[in-house]
Scaffold this motif. Structure first.
Motif, PDB file in Angstrom:
ATOM      1  N   VAL A  80       0.870  -1.169   0.000  1.00  0.00           N
ATOM      2  CA  VAL A  80       0.000   0.000   0.000  1.00  0.00           C
ATOM      3  C   VAL A  80       0.907   1.219   0.000  1.00  0.00           C
ATOM      4  O   VAL A  80       1.772   1.361   0.849  1.00  0.00           O
ATOM      5  N   MET A  81       0.727   2.064  -0.971  1.00  0.00           N
ATOM      6  CA  MET A  81       1.529   3.277  -1.059  1.00  0.00           C
ATOM      7  C   MET A  81       0.591   4.453  -0.816  1.00  0.00           C
ATOM      8  O   MET A  81       0.015   5.015  -1.741  1.00  0.00           O
ATOM      9  N   VAL A  82       0.421   4.815   0.422  1.00  0.00           N
ATOM     10  CA  VAL A  82      -0.491   5.896   0.791  1.00  0.00           C
ATOM     11  C   VAL A  82       0.056   7.228   0.291  1.00  0.00           C
ATOM     12  O   VAL A  82       1.232   7.527   0.428  1.00  0.00           O
ATOM     13  N   GLY A  83      -0.813   8.020  -0.313  1.00  0.00           N
ATOM     14  CA  GLY A  83      -0.418   9.344  -0.779  1.00  0.00           C
ATOM     15  C   GLY A  83       0.503   9.326  -1.980  1.00  0.00           C
ATOM     16  O   GLY A  83       1.218  10.278  -2.231  1.00  0.00           O
ATOM     17  N   SER A  84       0.482   8.250  -2.731  1.00  0.00           N
ATOM     18  CA  SER A  84       1.356   8.142  -3.887  1.00  0.00           C
ATOM     19  C   SER A  84       0.571   7.568  -5.063  1.00  0.00           C
ATOM     20  O   SER A  84      -0.389   6.842  -4.874  1.00  0.00           O
ATOM     21  N   ASP A  85       1.024   7.878  -6.257  1.00  0.00           N
ATOM     22  CA  ASP A  85       0.368   7.308  -7.425  1.00  0.00           C
ATOM     23  C   ASP A  85       1.026   5.990  -7.833  1.00  0.00           C
ATOM     24  O   ASP A  85       0.688   5.411  -8.838  1.00  0.00           O
ATOM     25  N   THR A  86       1.971   5.505  -7.049  1.00  0.00           N
ATOM     26  CA  THR A  86       2.596   4.214  -7.330  1.00  0.00           C
ATOM     27  C   THR A  86       2.270   3.256  -6.206  1.00  0.00           C
ATOM     28  O   THR A  86       2.042   3.685  -5.086  1.00  0.00           O
ATOM     29  N   PRO A  87       2.189   1.970  -6.364  1.00  0.00           N
ATOM     30  CA  PRO A  87       2.368   1.328  -7.644  1.00  0.00           C
ATOM     31  C   PRO A  87       1.115   1.426  -8.514  1.00  0.00           C
ATOM     32  O   PRO A  87       0.020   1.292  -8.013  1.00  0.00           O
ATOM     33  N   LYS A  88       1.309   1.694  -9.784  1.00  0.00           N
ATOM     34  CA  LYS A  88       0.177   1.787 -10.714  1.00  0.00           C
ATOM     35  C   LYS A  88      -0.449   0.419 -10.936  1.00  0.00           C
ATOM     36  O   LYS A  88      -1.625   0.291 -11.119  1.00  0.00           O
ATOM     37  N   LYS A  89       0.406  -0.597 -10.907  1.00  0.00           N
ATOM     38  CA  LYS A  89      -0.081  -1.973 -10.977  1.00  0.00           C
ATOM     39  C   LYS A  89       0.942  -2.846 -10.271  1.00  0.00           C
ATOM     40  O   LYS A  89       2.112  -2.482 -10.156  1.00  0.00           O
ATOM     41  N   LEU A  90       0.495  -3.967  -9.780  1.00  0.00           N
ATOM     42  CA  LEU A  90       1.384  -4.890  -9.102  1.00  0.00           C
ATOM     43  C   LEU A  90       2.122  -5.726 -10.131  1.00  0.00           C
ATOM     44  O   LEU A  90       1.613  -5.980 -11.226  1.00  0.00           O
ATOM     45  N   PRO A  91       3.325  -6.186  -9.796  1.00  0.00           N
ATOM     46  CA  PRO A  91       4.087  -6.963 -10.771  1.00  0.00           C
ATOM     47  C   PRO A  91       3.463  -8.319 -11.057  1.00  0.00           C
ATOM     48  O   PRO A  91       2.784  -8.899 -10.199  1.00  0.00           O
ATOM     49  N   ILE A  92       3.707  -8.804 -12.241  1.00  0.00           N
ATOM     50  CA  ILE A  92       3.349 -10.176 -12.600  1.00  0.00           C
ATOM     51  C   ILE A  92       4.403 -11.056 -11.947  1.00  0.00           C
ATOM     52  O   ILE A  92       5.599 -10.784 -12.062  1.00  0.00           O
ATOM     53  N   LEU A  93       3.977 -12.105 -11.252  1.00  0.00           N
ATOM     54  CA  LEU A  93       4.897 -12.987 -10.544  1.00  0.00           C
ATOM     55  C   LEU A  93       4.859 -14.379 -11.154  1.00  0.00           C
ATOM     56  O   LEU A  93       3.779 -14.961 -11.300  1.00  0.00           O
ATOM     57  N   GLU A  94       6.034 -14.893 -11.525  1.00  0.00           N
ATOM     58  CA  GLU A  94       6.128 -16.223 -12.132  1.00  0.00           C
ATOM     59  C   GLU A  94       7.236 -17.008 -11.467  1.00  0.00           C
ATOM     60  O   GLU A  94       8.411 -16.740 -11.685  1.00  0.00           O
ATOM     61  N   GLY A  95       6.864 -17.972 -10.640  1.00  0.00           N
ATOM     62  CA  GLY A  95       7.847 -18.807  -9.968  1.00  0.00           C
ATOM     63  C   GLY A  95       7.947 -20.176 -10.599  1.00  0.00           C
ATOM     64  O   GLY A  95       7.079 -20.595 -11.353  1.00  0.00           O
ATOM     65  N   GLY A  96       9.037 -20.870 -10.299  1.00  0.00           N
ATOM     66  CA  GLY A  96       9.218 -22.239 -10.781  1.00  0.00           C
ATOM     67  C   GLY A  96       9.786 -22.345 -12.180  1.00  0.00           C
ATOM     68  O   GLY A  96       9.830 -23.433 -12.745  1.00  0.00           O
ATOM     69  N   VAL A  97      10.274 -21.250 -12.755  1.00  0.00           N
ATOM     70  CA  VAL A  97      10.866 -21.283 -14.097  1.00  0.00           C
ATOM     71  C   VAL A  97      12.274 -21.866 -13.972  1.00  0.00           C
ATOM     72  O   VAL A  97      13.084 -21.394 -13.167  1.00  0.00           O
ATOM     73  N   LEU A  98      12.554 -22.925 -14.714  1.00  0.00           N
ATOM     74  CA  LEU A  98      13.827 -23.656 -14.630  1.00  0.00           C
ATOM     75  C   LEU A  98      14.090 -24.099 -13.184  1.00  0.00           C
ATOM     76  O   LEU A  98      15.210 -24.052 -12.684  1.00  0.00           O
ATOM     77  N   LYS A  99      13.048 -24.538 -12.523  1.00  0.00           N
ATOM     78  CA  LYS A  99      13.098 -24.901 -11.108  1.00  0.00           C
ATOM     79  C   LYS A  99      14.164 -25.945 -10.798  1.00  0.00           C
ATOM     80  O   LYS A  99      14.957 -25.768  -9.866  1.00  0.00           O
ATOM     81  N   ASP A 100      14.223 -27.028 -11.540  1.00  0.00           N
ATOM     82  CA  ASP A 100      15.196 -28.080 -11.247  1.00  0.00           C
ATOM     83  C   ASP A 100      16.628 -27.561 -11.348  1.00  0.00           C
ATOM     84  O   ASP A 100      17.470 -27.871 -10.503  1.00  0.00           O
ATOM     85  N   GLU A 101      16.900 -26.774 -12.377  1.00  0.00           N
ATOM     86  CA  GLU A 101      18.251 -26.234 -12.546  1.00  0.00           C
ATOM     87  C   GLU A 101      18.612 -25.292 -11.395  1.00  0.00           C
ATOM     88  O   GLU A 101      19.725 -25.338 -10.861  1.00  0.00           O
ATOM     89  N   CYS A 102      17.671 -24.448 -11.007  1.00  0.00           N
ATOM     90  CA  CYS A 102      17.918 -23.508  -9.904  1.00  0.00           C
ATOM     91  C   CYS A 102      18.028 -24.239  -8.570  1.00  0.00           C
ATOM     92  O   CYS A 102      18.906 -23.917  -7.754  1.00  0.00           O
ATOM     93  N   ASP A 103      17.174 -25.243  -8.356  1.00  0.00           N
ATOM     94  CA  ASP A 103      17.261 -26.036  -7.134  1.00  0.00           C
ATOM     95  C   ASP A 103      18.627 -26.703  -7.033  1.00  0.00           C
ATOM     96  O   ASP A 103      19.225 -26.747  -5.954  1.00  0.00           O
ATOM     97  N   HIS A 104      19.131 -27.219  -8.152  1.00  0.00           N
ATOM     98  CA  HIS A 104      20.449 -27.864  -8.159  1.00  0.00           C
ATOM     99  C   HIS A 104      21.533 -26.861  -7.755  1.00  0.00           C
ATOM    100  O   HIS A 104      22.405 -27.176  -6.934  1.00  0.00           O
TER     101      HIS A 104
END
Length: 149
Positions: A80-104
């Motif tokens: 919550v950004m009180v008194g501000s015009d940001t954030p205009k939108k929340l970020p798109i969140l994508e987890g688990g991309v190349l999960k096995d490689e990152c876990d390794h």
């Protein structure tokens, strides 16, 4: 995220109103789910999209020191950004991309932290088989991205 913003400082010295880069059009890629401090920076900078491989939950099981377990989704959704015009939108969140490689990478990079106390704690939590399975799944002949001495 801090290093990224250091590379793209605000040309006016006003990070909130004029960050020097339209972060809403940027994607931040990272091997691990952002921690609470990074998540706050992501919201503050109004990053448009965040992509990661390993979850916070997984990274905690690798043997590295304790981590705050506040999930990025919870951090972003509570922004919550009180008194501000940001954030205009929340970020798109994508987890688990190349999960096995990152876990390794995390499993091997934090191998040196898996000491007696780690194994005792995992045994007490009933996770002995989990550790054995991870060791078999992710053999660590060398620690990734670390120079041999």
């Amino acid at each position: 995220m801090g290093c990224c913003t250091d590379l793209n400082p605000s040309p006016t010295g006003n990070d909130l109103s004029n960050p020097g880069l339209d972060w809403t059009r940027q994607t931040l890629y990272t091997t691990g789910q952002p921690c609470p401090a990074c998540s706050a920076h992501i919201v503050y900078r109004n990053v448009g999209r965040v992509v990661w491989g390993s979850s916070m939950e997984y990274m905690i099981t690798t043997g590295r020191q304790a981590q705050l377990t506040l999930d990025i989704e919870d951090m972003v959704n509570s922004a919550v950004m009180v008194g501000s015009d940001t954030p205009k939108k929340l970020p798109i969140l994508e987890g688990g991309v190349l999960k096995d490689e990152c876990d390794h990478v995390f499993w091997c990079a934090f191998k040196e932290f898996r000491d007696t106390a780690y194994y005792e704690a995992m045994k007490a939590a009933g996770k002995e088989d989990y550790v054995i399975m991870q060791d078999q799944r992710f053999p660590c002949a060398t620690i990734p991205f670390r120079r041999q001495q």
